[in-house]
Design an enzyme around this catalytic site. Structure first.
Site, mmCIF file in Angstrom:
data_model
loop_
_atom_site.group_PDB
_atom_site.id
_atom_site.type_symbol
_atom_site.label_atom_id
_atom_site.label_comp_id
_atom_site.label_asym_id
_atom_site.label_seq_id
_atom_site.Cartn_x
_atom_site.Cartn_y
_atom_site.Cartn_z
ATOM 1 C CD GLU A 192 -19.799 -38.263 39.489
ATOM 2 O OE1 GLU A 192 -19.344 -39.340 39.940
ATOM 3 O OE2 GLU A 192 -20.067 -37.280 40.210
ATOM 4 C CE LYS B 125 -16.036 -28.570 39.826
ATOM 5 N NZ LYS B 125 -16.459 -27.180 39.507
ATOM 6 C CB SER C 39 -15.822 -20.638 42.798
ATOM 7 O OG SER C 39 -16.683 -20.216 41.757
HETATM 8 C C1 LIG Z 1 -17.718 -26.634 39.659
HETATM 9 C C2 LIG Z 1 -17.691 -25.205 39.957
HETATM 10 C C3 LIG Z 1 -18.648 -24.596 40.803
HETATM 11 C C4 LIG Z 1 -19.805 -25.345 41.408
HETATM 12 O O1 LIG Z 1 -19.452 -26.364 42.276
HETATM 13 P P1 LIG Z 1 -19.658 -26.247 43.845
HETATM 14 O O2 LIG Z 1 -19.477 -27.630 44.326
HETATM 15 O O3 LIG Z 1 -21.038 -25.719 44.082
HETATM 16 O O4 LIG Z 1 -18.625 -25.314 44.353
HETATM 17 C C5 LIG Z 1 -18.528 -23.248 41.062
HETATM 18 N N1 LIG Z 1 -17.553 -22.500 40.505
HETATM 19 C C6 LIG Z 1 -16.627 -23.042 39.690
HETATM 20 C C7 LIG Z 1 -15.579 -22.154 39.109
HETATM 21 C C8 LIG Z 1 -16.666 -24.401 39.377
HETATM 22 O O5 LIG Z 1 -15.750 -24.916 38.557
#
Ligand SMILES: *Cc1c(COP(=O)(O)O)cnc(C)c1O
Length: 399
Positions: free
Chosen positions: A106, A84, A377
């Site tokens: 938000e 993020k 992610s």
């Molecule tokens: C917020 C988040 C997501 C989902 O958000 P995307 O916009 O779909 O990438 C996925 N993995 C993690 C670790 C997150 O914090």
């Protein structure tokens, strides 16, 4: 009537008062996005503050188990523990170039709010995060994190007191304070130009993967797997490969729990796979809605995938067949979570565990090919309480 941006998806379905702000944002972004000074500063923050580049890690034990070579793109190692920050750094820097003094955002579970607080504190912004009062209650640690970094968390008590009400409050703030304020959206959603801007800032993930896989393997992967909530880590890792049509691009959505839940609630978060065309957060996209067009709340064990829509570009890529959406349920994601902990010594976020579970699900079909990249992610430390809670209610030895 505005022109949609991605096939029939995208566009700017917003009140007229917001149009000047969106136009300003688009113009300024076009002005700076290739300016050497902007790019040099962006690269500085990504390297020195966020800790990029992140490794492309060969998961040997996982590869052995599933009989295909698996690499993990380690976004869990980015400062803050997820991808993020790539986006919040980019947009905060853009806001600075635009002369804005204030950031608003938000947040649902608080992860995007926290990443905004980090960039905001570091670059000297006044930062305000809108959050549904119910979410403030449920996510006390993230609220505290934001407050530690000087962000004002504003609980929203209207409507269902959750994310969609927080979005409305943030928009109201933006309309009133647009002169000095940038609205920092957290995924590839919202009206144009947001899906494009967020995708571009997250594309650093895919750009690195392309270079790293060429160095390590001398060829492109057969497939790339990423979880999709709004879709920013998926679009970020997919985007540099969209023209490489031999590379399969596989977004994985949350199939939820399969339990009956009451009221206006879908049993999953799979808007790409099971959604219908509609308008959400200022864009035409695929969303979960009932037969009257009312938005259904989504459900998933992972807070970051719990979103009733998906970015318009992903909707378009799915419709044209360039990406093939899949889904896994909560249990499959939890199994994959534990498996990565044990096999590789890495605790993945529950969101990322959905992508890992899809490997497990698809391994036998041979459709993934011999060389697979998974977007890891985020890290799972934030999810331990959830995992323990599920374990306690399930009384499941296996967990
Ligand atoms: C917020 C988040 C997501 C989902 O958000 P995307 O916009 O779909 O990438 C996925 N993995 C993690 C670790 C997150 O914090």
């Amino acid at each position: 009537m505005q022109k949609p941006t991605y096939g029939r998806f995208g566009g700017q379905f917003v009140p007229e008062v917001l149009m000047p702000a969106l136009n300003e944002l688009e113009e300024e972004y076009e002005r700076y996005k290739e300016a050497p000074e902007f790019l040099r500063e962006l690269n500085y923050y990504l390297t020195e503050f966020a800790g990029r580049s992140t490794p492309l890690y060969h998961a040997r034990n996982l590869s052995k188990k599933y009989g295909t070579k698996i690499y993990l793109k380690r976004e869990d190692l980015v400062h803050g523990g997820a991808h993020k920050l790539n986006n919040t750094i980019g947009q905060a820097l853009l806001a600075k170039y635009m002369g804005k003094k204030r950031l608003i955002a938000e947040t649902g579970a608080g992860q995007h709010g926290t990443a905004t607080a980090m960039a905001g504190a570091n670059m000297g912004f006044e930062t305000v995060v809108y959050m549904g009062a119910k979410d403030v209650e449920r996510q006390r640690m993230n609220v505290y994190r934001m407050e530690l970094m000087g962000t004002k968390v504003h609980p929203v008590r209207s409507g269902s007191m959750t994310l969609k009400d927080a979005i409305n409050e943030a928009l109201r703030d933006w309309v009133t304070n647009v002169e000095n304020t940038h609205y920092l959206i957290g995924s590839v959603v919202g009206p144009h130009p947001y899906p494009m801007i967020v995708r571009d800032f997250q594309s650093v993930i895919g750009t690195e993967v392309k270079q790293q896989i060429m160095e390590k393997e001398g060829r492109l992967p057969d497939s790339i797997v990423a979880c999709a909530g709004g879709g920013s880590n998926a679009m970020g890792i997919f985007h540099p490969f969209v023209e490489d049509t031999d590379v399969k691009l596989l977004p994985v959505e949350a199939g939820g729990c399969g339990m009956q839940v009451q009221g206006k609630t879908a049993m999953h978060s799979a808007s790409l796979g099971a959604g219908e065309e509609g308008i959400l957060q200022g864009a035409r996209t695929l969303i979960l809605q009932d037969k009257y067009g009312q938005i259904l709340e989504s459900t998933s064990v992972s807070a970051g995938l719990d979103y009733s829509g998906v970015g318009p570009e992903l909707a378009h890529l799915a419709e044209t067949g360039r990406i093939q959406p899949g889904s896994v349920n909560d249990q499959e994601a939890l199994d994959a979570f534990h498996e990565l902990c044990r096999l590789e010594g890495i605790i993945p976020a529950l969101e990322s565990s959905h992508a890992l579970a899809y490997i497990k699900k698809m391994a036998d079909t041979g459709e993934l090919g011999d060389l697979v990249v998974v977007s890891l992610s985020g890290r799972g430390d934030k999810d331990l309480e959830t995992v323990l809670k599920v374990k306690a209610t399930a009384g499941d030895e296996k967990l």
